[in-house]
Scaffold this motif. Structure first.
Motif, PDB file in Angstrom:
ATOM      1  N   ALA A  79      -5.787   1.453  22.345  1.00 56.03           N
ATOM      2  CA  ALA A  79      -6.189   0.448  21.359  1.00 56.03           C
ATOM      3  C   ALA A  79      -7.056   1.011  20.239  1.00 56.03           C
ATOM      4  CB  ALA A  79      -6.933  -0.693  22.050  1.00 56.03           C
ATOM      5  N   SER A  80      -7.461   2.253  20.358  1.00 61.02           N
ATOM      6  CA  SER A  80      -8.300   2.831  19.309  1.00 61.02           C
ATOM      7  C   SER A  80      -7.514   3.890  18.534  1.00 61.02           C
ATOM      8  CB  SER A  80      -9.558   3.476  19.902  1.00 61.02           C
ATOM      9  OG  SER A  80      -9.263   4.747  20.436  1.00 61.02           O
ATOM     10  N   PRO A  81      -7.826   4.057  17.240  1.00 55.52           N
ATOM     11  CA  PRO A  81      -7.096   5.057  16.440  1.00 55.52           C
ATOM     12  C   PRO A  81      -7.151   6.460  17.028  1.00 55.52           C
ATOM     13  CG  PRO A  81      -8.366   3.609  15.016  1.00 55.52           C
ATOM     14  CD  PRO A  81      -8.762   3.267  16.426  1.00 55.52           C
ATOM     15  N   ILE A  82      -8.289   6.843  17.598  1.00 55.76           N
ATOM     16  CA  ILE A  82      -8.385   8.178  18.185  1.00 55.76           C
ATOM     17  C   ILE A  82      -7.324   8.364  19.257  1.00 55.76           C
ATOM     18  CG2 ILE A  82      -9.788   9.541  19.800  1.00 55.76           C
ATOM     19  CD1 ILE A  82     -12.183   9.032  18.108  1.00 55.76           C
ATOM     20  N   ASP A  83      -7.118   7.327  20.078  1.00 54.36           N
ATOM     21  CA  ASP A  83      -6.156   7.423  21.168  1.00 54.36           C
ATOM     22  C   ASP A  83      -4.720   7.389  20.664  1.00 54.36           C
ATOM     23  OD1 ASP A  83      -8.112   7.562  23.131  1.00 54.36           O
ATOM     24  OD2 ASP A  83      -8.234   5.392  23.343  1.00 54.36           O
ATOM     25  N   TYR A  84      -4.373   6.370  19.858  1.00 52.66           N
ATOM     26  CA  TYR A  84      -2.955   6.250  19.520  1.00 52.66           C
ATOM     27  C   TYR A  84      -2.503   7.273  18.484  1.00 52.66           C
ATOM     28  CZ  TYR A  84      -4.422   2.825  15.813  1.00 52.66           C
ATOM     29  OH  TYR A  84      -5.006   2.182  14.752  1.00 52.66           O
ATOM     30  N   LEU A  85      -3.428   7.886  17.759  1.00 49.63           N
ATOM     31  CA  LEU A  85      -3.033   8.986  16.882  1.00 49.63           C
ATOM     32  C   LEU A  85      -2.848  10.275  17.688  1.00 49.63           C
ATOM     33  CD1 LEU A  85      -5.311   8.319  13.773  1.00 49.63           C
ATOM     34  CD2 LEU A  85      -2.863   7.817  14.040  1.00 49.63           C
ATOM     35  N   LYS A  86      -3.525  10.359  18.836  1.00 51.44           N
ATOM     36  CA  LYS A  86      -3.401  11.534  19.704  1.00 51.44           C
ATOM     37  C   LYS A  86      -2.163  11.449  20.594  1.00 51.44           C
ATOM     38  CE  LYS A  86      -6.458  11.903  22.974  1.00 51.44           C
ATOM     39  NZ  LYS A  86      -7.766  12.099  23.646  1.00 51.44           N
ATOM     40  N   ILE A  87      -1.804  10.225  21.005  1.00 49.65           N
ATOM     41  CA  ILE A  87      -0.632  10.047  21.872  1.00 49.65           C
ATOM     42  C   ILE A  87       0.305   8.994  21.253  1.00 49.65           C
ATOM     43  CG2 ILE A  87      -1.567  10.854  24.068  1.00 49.65           C
ATOM     44  CD1 ILE A  87      -2.398   8.005  24.699  1.00 49.65           C
ATOM     45  N   PRO A  88       0.883   9.310  20.106  1.00 45.99           N
ATOM     46  CA  PRO A  88       1.693   8.316  19.390  1.00 45.99           C
ATOM     47  C   PRO A  88       2.959   7.899  20.135  1.00 45.99           C
ATOM     48  CG  PRO A  88       1.935  10.476  18.382  1.00 45.99           C
ATOM     49  CD  PRO A  88       0.831  10.601  19.380  1.00 45.99           C
ATOM     50  N   ILE A  89       3.639   8.856  20.790  1.00 42.86           N
ATOM     51  CA  ILE A  89       4.884   8.520  21.473  1.00 42.86           C
ATOM     52  C   ILE A  89       4.607   7.602  22.662  1.00 42.86           C
ATOM     53  CG2 ILE A  89       6.956   9.424  22.582  1.00 42.86           C
ATOM     54  CD1 ILE A  89       6.582  10.221  19.619  1.00 42.86           C
ATOM     55  N   GLN A  90       3.573   7.935  23.442  1.00 41.71           N
ATOM     56  CA  GLN A  90       3.225   7.076  24.584  1.00 41.71           C
ATOM     57  C   GLN A  90       2.835   5.676  24.119  1.00 41.71           C
ATOM     58  OE1 GLN A  90       2.221  10.218  24.051  1.00 41.71           O
ATOM     59  NE2 GLN A  90       1.778  11.294  25.973  1.00 41.71           N
ATOM     60  N   THR A  91       2.184   5.582  22.948  1.00 42.78           N
ATOM     61  CA  THR A  91       1.789   4.283  22.413  1.00 42.78           C
ATOM     62  C   THR A  91       3.016   3.438  22.091  1.00 42.78           C
ATOM     63  OG1 THR A  91      -0.246   5.222  21.504  1.00 42.78           O
ATOM     64  CG2 THR A  91       0.494   3.132  20.587  1.00 42.78           C
ATOM     65  N   LEU A  92       4.006   4.057  21.457  1.00 44.18           N
ATOM     66  CA  LEU A  92       5.246   3.341  21.152  1.00 44.18           C
ATOM     67  C   LEU A  92       5.990   2.960  22.430  1.00 44.18           C
ATOM     68  CD1 LEU A  92       6.376   5.507  18.131  1.00 44.18           C
ATOM     69  CD2 LEU A  92       6.095   3.020  18.059  1.00 44.18           C
ATOM     70  N   LYS A  93       5.988   3.841  23.420  1.00 42.83           N
ATOM     71  CA  LYS A  93       6.730   3.575  24.649  1.00 42.83           C
ATOM     72  C   LYS A  93       6.097   2.454  25.464  1.00 42.83           C
ATOM     73  CE  LYS A  93       8.328   7.064  27.074  1.00 42.83           C
ATOM     74  NZ  LYS A  93       8.358   8.378  27.772  1.00 42.83           N
ATOM     75  N   VAL A  94       4.776   2.405  25.517  1.00 45.33           N
ATOM     76  CA  VAL A  94       4.142   1.358  26.332  1.00 45.33           C
ATOM     77  C   VAL A  94       4.340  -0.013  25.688  1.00 45.33           C
ATOM     78  CG1 VAL A  94       1.799   1.384  25.344  1.00 45.33           C
ATOM     79  CG2 VAL A  94       2.124   0.860  27.762  1.00 45.33           C
ATOM     80  N   GLY A  95       4.426  -0.048  24.344  1.00 45.24           N
ATOM     81  CA  GLY A  95       4.672  -1.312  23.664  1.00 45.24           C
ATOM     82  C   GLY A  95       6.114  -1.760  23.736  1.00 45.24           C
ATOM     83  N   SER A  96       7.032  -0.812  23.911  1.00 40.43           N
ATOM     84  CA  SER A  96       8.465  -1.152  23.934  1.00 40.43           C
ATOM     85  C   SER A  96       9.010  -1.119  25.361  1.00 40.43           C
ATOM     86  CB  SER A  96       9.240  -0.194  23.025  1.00 40.43           C
ATOM     87  OG  SER A  96       8.972   1.164  23.364  1.00 40.43           O
ATOM     88  N   LEU A  97       9.132   0.075  25.937  1.00 42.05           N
ATOM     89  CA  LEU A  97       9.667   0.194  27.298  1.00 42.05           C
ATOM     90  C   LEU A  97       8.785  -0.526  28.304  1.00 42.05           C
ATOM     91  CD1 LEU A  97      10.658   3.987  27.298  1.00 42.05           C
ATOM     92  CD2 LEU A  97      12.134   2.017  26.887  1.00 42.05           C
ATOM     93  N   GLY A  98       7.467  -0.364  28.151  1.00 41.17           N
ATOM     94  CA  GLY A  98       6.544  -1.000  29.090  1.00 41.17           C
ATOM     95  C   GLY A  98       6.644  -2.515  29.049  1.00 41.17           C
ATOM     96  N   THR A  99       6.685  -3.057  27.830  1.00 38.98           N
ATOM     97  CA  THR A  99       6.813  -4.509  27.689  1.00 38.98           C
ATOM     98  C   THR A  99       8.140  -4.995  28.251  1.00 38.98           C
ATOM     99  OG1 THR A  99       5.445  -4.411  25.694  1.00 38.98           O
ATOM    100  CG2 THR A  99       6.719  -6.419  26.051  1.00 38.98           C
ATOM    101  N   HIS A 100       9.213  -4.238  27.997  1.00 40.75           N
ATOM    102  CA  HIS A 100      10.528  -4.594  28.534  1.00 40.75           C
ATOM    103  C   HIS A 100      10.491  -4.646  30.060  1.00 40.75           C
ATOM    104  CE1 HIS A 100      15.114  -3.611  28.812  1.00 40.75           C
ATOM    105  NE2 HIS A 100      14.880  -4.924  28.892  1.00 40.75           N
ATOM    106  N   ASN A 101       9.869  -3.655  30.681  1.00 43.02           N
ATOM    107  CA  ASN A 101       9.787  -3.619  32.141  1.00 43.02           C
ATOM    108  C   ASN A 101       9.015  -4.811  32.688  1.00 43.02           C
ATOM    109  OD1 ASN A 101      11.253  -1.247  32.393  1.00 43.02           O
ATOM    110  ND2 ASN A 101       9.443   0.063  32.340  1.00 43.02           N
ATOM    111  N   LEU A 102       7.929  -5.172  32.038  1.00 42.64           N
ATOM    112  CA  LEU A 102       7.110  -6.283  32.526  1.00 42.64           C
ATOM    113  C   LEU A 102       7.782  -7.630  32.305  1.00 42.64           C
ATOM    114  CD1 LEU A 102       3.582  -5.044  31.438  1.00 42.64           C
ATOM    115  CD2 LEU A 102       4.509  -5.126  33.749  1.00 42.64           C
ATOM    116  N   LEU A 103       8.514  -7.765  31.204  1.00 39.66           N
ATOM    117  CA  LEU A 103       9.271  -8.994  30.992  1.00 39.66           C
ATOM    118  C   LEU A 103      10.376  -9.130  32.046  1.00 39.66           C
ATOM    119  CD1 LEU A 103       9.452  -8.876  27.103  1.00 39.66           C
ATOM    120  CD2 LEU A 103       8.400 -10.718  28.438  1.00 39.66           C
TER     121      LEU A 103
END
Length: 328
Positions: A79-103
């Motif tokens: 949730a912080s710029p330091i984190d999502y700029l450091k791990i951009p791919i994981q950030t995109l995956k948790v919002g897409s693949l992760g959300t899909h899995n939980l739905l």
């Protein structure tokens, strides 16, 4: 039989406070986190509770939870710029693949799911204050796009599951929230300022400091999220404090609060950093019977005291505690 709730991102700032809230309200809590940005110290006090269990898992992989699940709260994301700029791919995956899995899990369990969206879906807004009907002004290919677009996609797929599969969904657009358990080094405004004050450093303000933010204390935020989950409203709801302040004035407030003598120094504004941020909370007031109760002065005092008491541990290397026996 107690109702069971799955909370992802449970070892993070908001996730850990949600664990506390649902334990207090008599739920069985299944906490899930891959610990990329979360910290087990945030939930260690719950390990001995018979109604709490922790699963060390990455939700971008298939998510399996034995038994019934009544509610899912999806808070797994940097949730912080330091984190999502450091791990951009994981950030995109948790919002897409992760959300899909939980739905998919919500569909399997016939569970209601609340997803943690963000005010960042509005980008650098051209409408002020921001209402839920505003579609935003977001740079899809800028450095912040990995977070902003992950959250916008998250909202889209959630509404698709709601409309196509009839899943009970809730969407919280969370504005800047602060309080105990934030990380001093996570790059967000409040821990950054307090960390600099505790280390005796000058406070860094980006740009001219006239950009605005609206800060909501964590207890108020958790109360709003809880009300939203239990409501009958499926469209996005802003949850934040509409009390707006410039970053420059806020830096002055921090200096006064901490009693330090640091100067304010200015650095260039990061690309796509929003110049205004203020929620319109009319819907939250009407639908959730919710509005913030904790003043910024009161909330900042509580937050500063928390960081001040932990400063020796957080500002220096501390002994690592082994929580591995609690990981499932």
């Amino acid at each position: 039989m107690n109702k069971r709730v799955l909370i992802t991102g449970a070892a993070g700032f908001l996730g850990s406070h949600l664990c506390d809230k649902f334990i207090k309200e008599g739920y069985e809590v299944i906490a899930m986190d891959n610990l990329i940005t979360g910290d087990l110290k945030n939930i260690a006090h719950l390990f001995k509770n018979e109604f709490f269990e922790f699963h060390h898992h990455d939700i971008t992989k298939f998510v399996h939870v034995p038994g019934k699940v009544d509610y899912i709260l999806h808070f797994a994301s940097p949730a912080s710029p330091i984190d999502y700029l450091k791990i951009p791919i994981q950030t995109l995956k948790v919002g897409s693949l992760g959300t899909h899995n939980l739905l998919g899990l919500a569909k399997e369990k016939n569970a209601r799911i609340l997803i943690a969206s963000t005010s960042e879906v509005y980008g650098d807004p051209l409408v002020h204050p921001q209402t839920e009907e505003y579609y935003g002004n977001v740079n899809t290919i800028g450095p912040r796009g990995v977070y902003d677009e992950a959250k916008r996609f998250q909202e889209s797929i959630t509404m698709a599951y709601h409309r196509f599969h009839g899943i009970e969904t809730r969407i919280a657009r969370i504005f800047n929230t602060y309080g105990p358990r934030m990380r001093l080094n996570d790059g967000r405004v409040i821990p950054a300022f307090i960390g600099q004050a505790l280390r005796g450093e000058d406070l860094t303000v980006f740009g001219d400091g006239l950009q605005t933010r609206s800060f909501c204390y964590v207890d108020d935020q958790i109360r709003g999220l809880y009300n939203l989950l239990l409501s009958d409203y499926s469209l996005p709801v802003n949850i934040g404090n509409p009390n707006e302040i410039t970053i420059l004035d806020f830096a002055k407030e921090v200096i006064k609060l901490t009693g330090t003598t640091q100067k304010i120094v200015f650095e260039p504004l990061p690309k796509d950093d929003p110049l205004q941020r203020q929620p319109d909370i009319s819907k939250a007031k009407e639908i959730l019977n919710w509005e913030p109760e904790v003043s910024r002065a009161e909330g900042m005092k509580l937050t500063y005291n928390y960081f001040k008491n932990l400063s020796k541990e957080d500002l220096q290397k501390s002994e690592h505690k082994d929580f591995s026996k609690h990981i499932k």
